[in-house]
Scaffold this motif. Sequence first.
Motif, short mmCIF file in Angstrom:
data_model
loop_
_atom_site.label_atom_id
_atom_site.label_comp_id
_atom_site.label_asym_id
_atom_site.label_seq_id
_atom_site.Cartn_x
_atom_site.Cartn_y
_atom_site.Cartn_z
N ARG C 251 0.79 -1.17 0.05
CA ARG C 251 0.04 -0.04 0.05
C ARG C 251 0.90 1.31 0.07
NH1 ARG C 251 -3.55 -1.09 4.31
NH2 ARG C 251 -1.93 -0.13 5.60
N ARG C 252 1.99 1.24 0.76
CA ARG C 252 2.83 2.26 0.98
C ARG C 252 3.61 2.56 -0.71
NH1 ARG C 252 4.45 5.17 5.13
NH2 ARG C 252 3.57 4.41 7.06
N LEU C 253 3.83 1.80 -1.14
CA LEU C 253 4.49 1.64 -2.75
C LEU C 253 3.38 2.02 -3.59
CD1 LEU C 253 7.34 -1.12 -2.09
CD2 LEU C 253 7.69 1.54 -2.04
N GLY C 254 2.16 1.48 -3.47
CA GLY C 254 1.19 1.61 -4.58
C GLY C 254 1.33 0.62 -5.62
N VAL C 255 2.03 -0.62 -5.27
CA VAL C 255 2.19 -1.43 -6.41
C VAL C 255 1.15 -2.91 -6.11
CG1 VAL C 255 4.48 -0.93 -6.66
CG2 VAL C 255 3.85 -2.62 -4.87
N ALA C 256 0.90 -3.59 -7.12
CA ALA C 256 0.28 -4.83 -7.21
C ALA C 256 0.99 -5.98 -7.77
CB ALA C 256 -1.06 -4.56 -7.94
N CYS C 257 0.41 -7.07 -7.60
CA CYS C 257 1.09 -8.25 -8.23
C CYS C 257 1.08 -8.19 -9.68
CB CYS C 257 -0.08 -9.42 -7.95
SG CYS C 257 0.92 -11.01 -7.88
N GLY C 258 2.38 -8.48 -10.34
CA GLY C 258 2.77 -8.24 -11.67
C GLY C 258 3.44 -7.02 -12.21
N SER C 259 3.28 -5.88 -11.05
CA SER C 259 3.90 -4.58 -11.48
C SER C 259 5.47 -4.88 -11.68
CB SER C 259 4.02 -3.76 -10.32
OG SER C 259 2.36 -3.42 -9.95
N PRO C 260 6.13 -4.13 -12.39
CA PRO C 260 7.66 -4.39 -12.69
C PRO C 260 8.56 -3.90 -11.67
CG PRO C 260 6.60 -2.48 -13.96
CD PRO C 260 5.55 -2.96 -13.23
N VAL C 261 9.59 -4.38 -11.49
CA VAL C 261 10.56 -3.88 -10.52
C VAL C 261 11.96 -4.00 -11.20
CG1 VAL C 261 9.31 -4.69 -8.26
CG2 VAL C 261 10.77 -6.24 -9.69
N GLU C 262 12.92 -3.23 -10.70
CA GLU C 262 14.12 -3.21 -11.28
C GLU C 262 15.35 -3.26 -10.16
OE1 GLU C 262 14.31 -0.04 -14.66
OE2 GLU C 262 16.38 0.19 -13.81
#
Lengths: 266, 266, 266
Positions: C251-262
């Motif tokens: 929630r803090r990062l605003g991301v979901a399953c499948g979102s890209p990361v680097e």
Amino acid sequence: MPRSRSPRIITLLTDFGQHDHYVGAMKGVILSLAPEALVVDVSHEVASYSLAEARFMLAQSWPYFPEKTIHVVVVDPGVGTTRRAILVDAGRQLFLGPDNGVFSEIVRREDARARVVTNEKLFRNPVSSTFHGRDIFAPVAAHLAMGLAPSRVGPRVDNAWVDPLTAPTRTGKRTWSGEIVSIDKFGNVITSFRTAEFPQLAERPFVLKVGLAILGEVVKTYAAIPSGTVAVVLASHGHLEAAANQDSAARRLGVACGSPVELEIL
Amino acid sequence: MPRSRSPRIITLLTDFGQHDHYVGAMKGVILSLAPEALVVDVSHEVASYSLAEARFMLAQSWPYFPEKTIHVVVVDPGVGTTRRAILVDAGRQLFLGPDNGVFSEIVRREDARARVVTNEKLFRNPVSSTFHGRDIFAPVAAHLAMGLAPSRVGPRVDNAWVDPLTAPTRTGKRTWSGEIVSIDKFGNVITSFRTAEFPQLAERPFVLKVGLAILGEVVKTYAAIPSGTVAVVLASHGHLEAAANQDSAARRLGVACGSPVELEIL
Amino acid sequence: MPRSRSPRIITLLTDFGQHDHYVGAMKGVILSLAPEALVVDVSHEVASYSLAEARFMLAQSWPYFPEKTIHVVVVDPGVGTTRRAILVDAGRQLFLGPDNGVFSEIVRREDARARVVTNEKLFRNPVSSTFHGRDIFAPVAAHLAMGLAPSRVGPRVDNAWVDPLTAPTRTGKRTWSGEIVSIDKFGNVITSFRTAEFPQLAERPFVLKVGLAILGEVVKTYAAIPSGTVAVVLASHGHLEAAANQDSAARRLGVACGSPVELEIL
């Protein structure tokens, strides 16, 4: 003496939820070491990190299990820190988990004997710093289920973590303040007022202040609550409970777990 | 005759949810009395107080269990009132729960024999007025799993509660009205139209009116439904079902459990 | 050789959810054919149709189970189409499910031997076109638990469906792109970067880009994360994880399953 044919029971009470692999991994570890153990899920839906809710659910389930049951409770925000792991022998059953106060009521019993869990030979190797449920509590529980003596787990201690009683505090001649310890799936509001500690409730009228409501009506069954109202039920868990008839009392009262409540005996 | 080595199965179907301690307490009571029983959760997520959904889920699960299985169904808004507890012997299995209509389809079977559960020696003592799952149904099921004869539970009755059939009603020469009996996790919309009761569906075209939609296309698999549309599936449970392909038909159609549906055979 | 007394374990990993009757029906079928089998739920809360999440959860649970465990994985959007059913023998355990890539990592193992499941005598009759979990996978798993040789299930194949590796791809001299493979109940963000594949992480500083955040701090325990911040944890599952202390990193990062990361190694 013949060995009992009954499988040894291991109960699990955690805040791991049911979406993830955590509970499945714990069961794999247990069954690899103790194929005959019977694993029973009490709940994995404890509110994340809520020791208060875990304590309530443990109190409402362990007395119904047979002797020698091993209760594993993992609500463990301090996993991987210096917090100890603990094994408590009480009420002819065993309790295993982090030493963070989750066993406060168990440790307070006269027959309680606590040990720190230090025997690393019982752990998975290596032990991760984030999942002691899998790496410490599951294998130790499995070894106990296979007959390992509690004394082999680690030395006796007399300073197991005990939180102050969450029992209500007296605020006046006839008033006590308490809190909401759990809200169940039906929206029933369970308070920290135990009927066993207030025998006068059986003889005198009282009111329960919850949210903005002042509840005075006491009923024996949910069906006896007039539609559209909230009443007090002397419920199966021995706590005063605010309930509605086929409706959520929590939503009607606008309260949540942890909200303050007040009892006044008239 | 040698005693079977197989453990006796007790299934649980309730609206208790999985957050609370209720199911754990029931399992503790069962395993204390019947250590060899095998407790199987069918679902604890029946919509609160919904006898219709409990009936559907029971019908979809009990036929797959072996003989002598004991099915405990606790959806019980009338707990603690004068509603009776009932045990039904049918289909070579046992059904135990409140006598509130949840066993309507079981009781209607020709081989059904019902008993009221009156033998208080089998209950926990005292019996609470709000949690008969723990205090009556769990211990009675455990005693049955240990071999107690059903006749010991209480006397035969021939007036077990039977709700009127929820089968569709004919509304015209070629039209029937029914309802949505369940919406599953995928959003599939399961109606009360059973294909076994409408053999003409195999030979004649038909339309299913659900919400604002008129569905005419019938497919055999979910994957055959064109993306973005809803079609009718002759699904595994034997009911006409409205479904989408990797999408929620319920959300697309804007319907909920209990909504009316209409079948027209062309 | 004496037959082991341990019951044969069948694990279930599905996207069926826990509301419906699907899992209960599967367990009934299994226990009717294999009364001594021990059925263990790994999870039924895989995101509907998500093979990626099922693969992750399988990888995190199967290695902890004993030899000869039968893992049934049913995430099956193509049920009833021409997609095959498959049985894979690998790591001294068995894996049974649709041949849709869910076993990609298992099939890739050197010791993997795959078979198509074609022996209809093992199925329920008739087989529905929408619920192979009940009609094919449950009975085949039960027969295997009763000792059926895998060779009886169907012929060997060497073309089991294997999806391309979901391992990170190199995007520069010191940078790799990956994705979020799971978000757990606590909101911990689990990435596709495995520490075993990046041994240099132990020696060199690095940053993980997730959502709009650039995370550089690496901690060993959740409790060590400063309140209000998100840090990188080398967590129990062996993947780089972004976590907060008693808070949801997702929630803090605003991301979901499948979102890209680097990942950038400095």
